[in-house]
Motif scaffolding. Structure first.
Motif, PDB file in Angstrom:
ATOM      1  N   VAL A 120     -16.105  75.761  65.911  1.00  0.00           N
ATOM      2  CA  VAL A 120     -17.504  75.838  66.330  1.00  0.00           C
ATOM      3  C   VAL A 120     -18.088  77.188  65.927  1.00  0.00           C
ATOM      4  O   VAL A 120     -17.572  78.234  66.323  1.00  0.00           O
ATOM      5  CB  VAL A 120     -17.630  75.672  67.872  1.00  0.00           C
ATOM      6  CG1 VAL A 120     -19.092  75.494  68.258  1.00  0.00           C
ATOM      7  CG2 VAL A 120     -16.798  74.499  68.380  1.00  0.00           C
ATOM      8  N   LYS A 122     -20.389  79.958  66.584  1.00  0.00           N
ATOM      9  CA  LYS A 122     -21.206  80.495  67.683  1.00  0.00           C
ATOM     10  C   LYS A 122     -21.961  81.717  67.161  1.00  0.00           C
ATOM     11  O   LYS A 122     -23.073  82.010  67.608  1.00  0.00           O
ATOM     12  CB  LYS A 122     -20.265  80.885  68.835  1.00  0.00           C
ATOM     13  CG  LYS A 122     -20.883  80.952  70.209  1.00  0.00           C
ATOM     14  CD  LYS A 122     -21.356  79.617  70.701  1.00  0.00           C
ATOM     15  CE  LYS A 122     -21.828  79.579  72.111  1.00  0.00           C
ATOM     16  NZ  LYS A 122     -22.884  78.564  72.305  1.00  0.00           N
ATOM     17  N   ASN A 152     -23.034  75.567  67.002  1.00  0.00           N
ATOM     18  CA  ASN A 152     -23.510  75.564  68.400  1.00  0.00           C
ATOM     19  C   ASN A 152     -24.096  76.959  68.678  1.00  0.00           C
ATOM     20  O   ASN A 152     -23.484  77.791  69.308  1.00  0.00           O
ATOM     21  CB  ASN A 152     -22.328  75.255  69.327  1.00  0.00           C
ATOM     22  CG  ASN A 152     -22.656  75.402  70.799  1.00  0.00           C
ATOM     23  OD1 ASN A 152     -21.851  75.911  71.573  1.00  0.00           O
ATOM     24  ND2 ASN A 152     -23.817  74.966  71.210  1.00  0.00           N
ATOM     25  N   ILE A 171     -29.304  73.227  74.868  1.00  0.00           N
ATOM     26  CA  ILE A 171     -28.022  73.460  74.192  1.00  0.00           C
ATOM     27  C   ILE A 171     -28.145  72.714  72.868  1.00  0.00           C
ATOM     28  O   ILE A 171     -28.484  71.518  72.869  1.00  0.00           O
ATOM     29  CB  ILE A 171     -26.851  72.889  75.025  1.00  0.00           C
ATOM     30  CG1 ILE A 171     -26.760  73.606  76.373  1.00  0.00           C
ATOM     31  CG2 ILE A 171     -25.533  72.991  74.256  1.00  0.00           C
ATOM     32  CD1 ILE A 171     -25.986  72.831  77.433  1.00  0.00           C
ATOM     33  N   VAL A 173     -26.363  71.317  69.475  1.00  0.00           N
ATOM     34  CA  VAL A 173     -25.077  71.012  68.856  1.00  0.00           C
ATOM     35  C   VAL A 173     -25.360  70.405  67.485  1.00  0.00           C
ATOM     36  O   VAL A 173     -25.969  69.328  67.390  1.00  0.00           O
ATOM     37  CB  VAL A 173     -24.273  70.021  69.734  1.00  0.00           C
ATOM     38  CG1 VAL A 173     -23.029  69.541  68.983  1.00  0.00           C
ATOM     39  CG2 VAL A 173     -23.877  70.670  71.051  1.00  0.00           C
ATOM     40  N   LEU A 184     -18.096  68.457  72.033  1.00  0.00           N
ATOM     41  CA  LEU A 184     -19.061  69.458  72.518  1.00  0.00           C
ATOM     42  C   LEU A 184     -19.821  68.933  73.740  1.00  0.00           C
ATOM     43  O   LEU A 184     -20.094  69.680  74.683  1.00  0.00           O
ATOM     44  CB  LEU A 184     -20.027  69.842  71.398  1.00  0.00           C
ATOM     45  CG  LEU A 184     -19.621  71.016  70.476  1.00  0.00           C
ATOM     46  CD1 LEU A 184     -19.813  72.341  71.191  1.00  0.00           C
ATOM     47  CD2 LEU A 184     -18.178  70.928  70.000  1.00  0.00           C
ATOM     48  N   TYR A 188     -19.934  70.789  77.527  1.00  0.00           N
ATOM     49  CA  TYR A 188     -21.146  71.191  78.252  1.00  0.00           C
ATOM     50  C   TYR A 188     -21.519  70.229  79.391  1.00  0.00           C
ATOM     51  O   TYR A 188     -22.529  70.425  80.061  1.00  0.00           O
ATOM     52  CB  TYR A 188     -22.317  71.332  77.275  1.00  0.00           C
ATOM     53  CG  TYR A 188     -22.194  72.591  76.424  1.00  0.00           C
ATOM     54  CD1 TYR A 188     -22.407  73.848  76.981  1.00  0.00           C
ATOM     55  CD2 TYR A 188     -21.852  72.518  75.078  1.00  0.00           C
ATOM     56  CE1 TYR A 188     -22.277  75.008  76.219  1.00  0.00           C
ATOM     57  CE2 TYR A 188     -21.719  73.674  74.304  1.00  0.00           C
ATOM     58  CZ  TYR A 188     -21.936  74.911  74.889  1.00  0.00           C
ATOM     59  OH  TYR A 188     -21.809  76.063  74.141  1.00  0.00           O
ATOM     60  N   LEU A 215     -29.187  68.730  76.175  1.00  0.00           N
ATOM     61  CA  LEU A 215     -28.373  68.979  74.983  1.00  0.00           C
ATOM     62  C   LEU A 215     -28.960  68.182  73.821  1.00  0.00           C
ATOM     63  O   LEU A 215     -29.203  66.985  73.947  1.00  0.00           O
ATOM     64  CB  LEU A 215     -26.926  68.578  75.260  1.00  0.00           C
ATOM     65  CG  LEU A 215     -25.899  68.866  74.184  1.00  0.00           C
ATOM     66  CD1 LEU A 215     -24.562  69.270  74.809  1.00  0.00           C
ATOM     67  CD2 LEU A 215     -25.678  67.648  73.295  1.00  0.00           C
ATOM     68  N   ALA A 223     -29.078  72.722  63.004  1.00  0.00           N
ATOM     69  CA  ALA A 223     -28.728  73.634  64.109  1.00  0.00           C
ATOM     70  C   ALA A 223     -28.715  75.076  63.612  1.00  0.00           C
ATOM     71  O   ALA A 223     -29.198  75.987  64.282  1.00  0.00           O
ATOM     72  CB  ALA A 223     -27.368  73.249  64.686  1.00  0.00           C
TER      73      ALA A 223
END
Ligand code: UGA
Length: 495
Positions: A120, A122, A152, A171, A173, A184, A188, A215, A223
């Motif tokens: 992922v 970040k 993410n 959020i 994703v 994911l 969450y 989300l 993203a």
């Protein structure tokens, strides 16, 4: 609560550390990896390397229970289903993000993968980084069905990062297949189904069990763009209001009233319309440059981003000129500086407008006595104590016998100083406020000459009659003073 997920977070910087404790807070089992052994040791011993609200209490609550710290990436990857990459992506040459730390981590991860993992992103990365990570994994011999890469992005603000994580506006994703998106969603779920908010001891914020987090699943590329576009848009909002502030001053407008009037339009909103010294920090300056670079790579000229940057940099000159206008000449002046961090609520001084301004003032011959509630230690590393740079233990000690007081960071406490005491302490009652923490009329009532951003300067004392001294029309007091100072400098050189 859904089944906990075994998570590895690579990087214990501000994003990685906050994510690690927050994942533990919502019930997951987290191993946070960093190759800086001394930092790992500090964290294992319960130390907190950054100033962040709620972080010490959450670390204490989850240390060695829900969250572990280690330098052993191999073991951490083996035990985890999701591996969050939260290492630095500093600004490289030509404005692009330097992804070498990300690449180094991916290469290492590739050597430890023997079952399905979701990697992922970040860290803030340019579009198509997900694709590069996949290519890198394959080059290092990992078969395609053993991993997926998901974006993410984080939208955490320093100082309020923990609450931003647990009570997010959204959020995001970015996943290119359902299997990875599903993992994911599971991670969450305590926030999206509201269980966290109903739990005992949950940190309160804007979200509740009835109004849980949202989300949004998109493609990985979208993203990645959402993150850059969001930061660039917020930076644009700040530069826009700063440009309006400069205009407002020339016509005796008040930027605070103007921002309030604009913000009441729900399509505009009140947030990020605070005029001041311009944006700083580790994100906006870097991300505006990186987003511009991304556009250039696609053959596009995203010119507006260059204007955003220029307006931002100009704010520091605007402030510098205000100080000069308030004091006539700068050489030999003693200035009290309140605030060193790039904004209130943090000890972070990266790209802090305060530091840039103090350097310029020292070059112009001023002596500085600075105070910041938490950022002084970090500042001493870049502006060591010297004959022209001193540090004080509180705002009044900084103000002692100073020719003027400068407000450079929007710490709440700086907005409620004891003005009578301050006036007694300063050599002259002059305040130059880069954060608009006071009303000009209030400062005038208390006997201060007060200059701020996007509002007319109010003057007291012997130079002219009390009240606003904006000269109508074309002649600005700054211009007059600049001219006078230039004459003085020339005369000095000639002498
Ligand atoms: C920013 C974003 O707000 C976060 O959503 C994002 O996750 C983060 O960057 C990141 O990419 O990691 P942060 O840098 O912590 O968060 O700080 P902000 O609160 O956004 O402030 C940035 C700068 O803008 C500060 O220097 C602040 O003083 C300035 N600012 C902010 C203004 O000058 N006026 C405003 O109205 C708001």
């Amino acid at each position: 609560m859904p089944k906990p997920v075994n998570i590895c977070v690579v990087g214990s910087g501000y994003v990685g550390l906050v994510a690690s404790v927050c994942f533990a807070e919502i019930g997951h089992s987290v191993i946070c990896v960093d190759n800086d052994q001394s930092k790992v040791k500090l964290l294992q011993d319960g130390g907190v390397p950054i100033y962040e609200n709620h972080l010490p209490e959450l670390l204490q609550k989850h240390l060695s229970v829900g969250v572990h710290f280690t330098s052993d990436l191999h073991a951490a990857v083996e035990q985890s289903e999701a591996i969050f990459i939260a290492v630095g992506t500093p600004q490289g040459s030509s404005g692009s993000a330097d992804l070498s730390y990300v690449e180094a981590v991916v290469c290492e991860i590739a050597q430890c993968v023997d079952s399905y993992k979701v990697l992922v992103e970040k860290s803030t990365v340019p579009v198509y980084t997900n694709e590069w990570i996949s290519q890198c994994m394959i080059r290092y011999g990992v078969t395609r069905h053993l991993f997926d890469v998901v974006s993410n992005p984080e939208f955490l603000r320093e100082g309020t990062a923990i609450i931003d994580f647990l009570h997010p506006d959204r959020i995001v994703v970015g996943a290119n297949n359902e299997r990875s998106a599903e993992l994911l969603r599971r991670i969450y779920e305590p926030l999206t189904n509201g269980h966290y908010y109903a739990a005992d001891g949950a940190l309160p914020g804007s979200l509740t069990a009835d109004n849980p987090a949202k989300l949004l699943v998109t493609s990985a590329q979208s993203a990645e763009l959402i993150k850059h576009a969001s930061n660039a848009f917020l930076a644009l909002k700040i530069s826009f209001i700063n440009a309006v502030a400069t205009l407002a001053e020339t016509v005796d407008g008040d930027i605070e009233d103007i921002a309030a009037g604009m913000g009441l339009d729900s399509r505009i909103g009140t947030k990020f319309l605070r005029a001041g010294l311009g944006y700083g920090g580790s994100c906006f300056p870097k991300d505006v440059a990186a987003f511009s670079w991304v556009a250039q790579q696609q053959g596009l000229n995203f010119q507006i981003l260059e204007e955003v940057r220029k307006i931002n940099e100009n704010q520091q000159d605007v402030f510098f000129n205000k100080v000069r206008s308030a004091l006539w000449t700068l050489r030999g002046k003693k200035l009290a500086a309140l605030g060193l961090a790039f904004k209130g609520g943090t000890d972070d001084i990266r790209e802090s407008p305060a530091i840039v301004i103090l350097r310029k003032l020292m070059e112009a011959g001023c002596t500085i006595v600075a105070y910041d509630p938490v950022a002084m230690d970090k500042t001493k590393a870049v502006l060591p104590p010297s004959t022209s740079m001193h540090y004080a233990s509180d705002p009044y000690a900084a103000a002692a016998d100073a020719d003027a007081l400068l407000i450079l960071t929007d710490w709440t406490n700086f907005g409620c100083l004891d003005l009578a005491r301050l006036k007694e302490t300063l050599r002259f009652p002059v305040v130059v406020d880069g954060r608009n923490l006071y009303k000009p009329s209030y400062m005038l009532e208390h006997g201060f000459t007060y200059a701020s951003m996007g509002r007319a300067t109010t003057h007291t004392g012997s130079i002219g009659k009390e009240g606003k001294r904006r000269l109508p029309g074309s002649i600005r007091i700054e211009t007059l003073v600049e001219g006078l100072e230039a004459q003085t400098d020339t005369a000095r050189q000639e002498a």
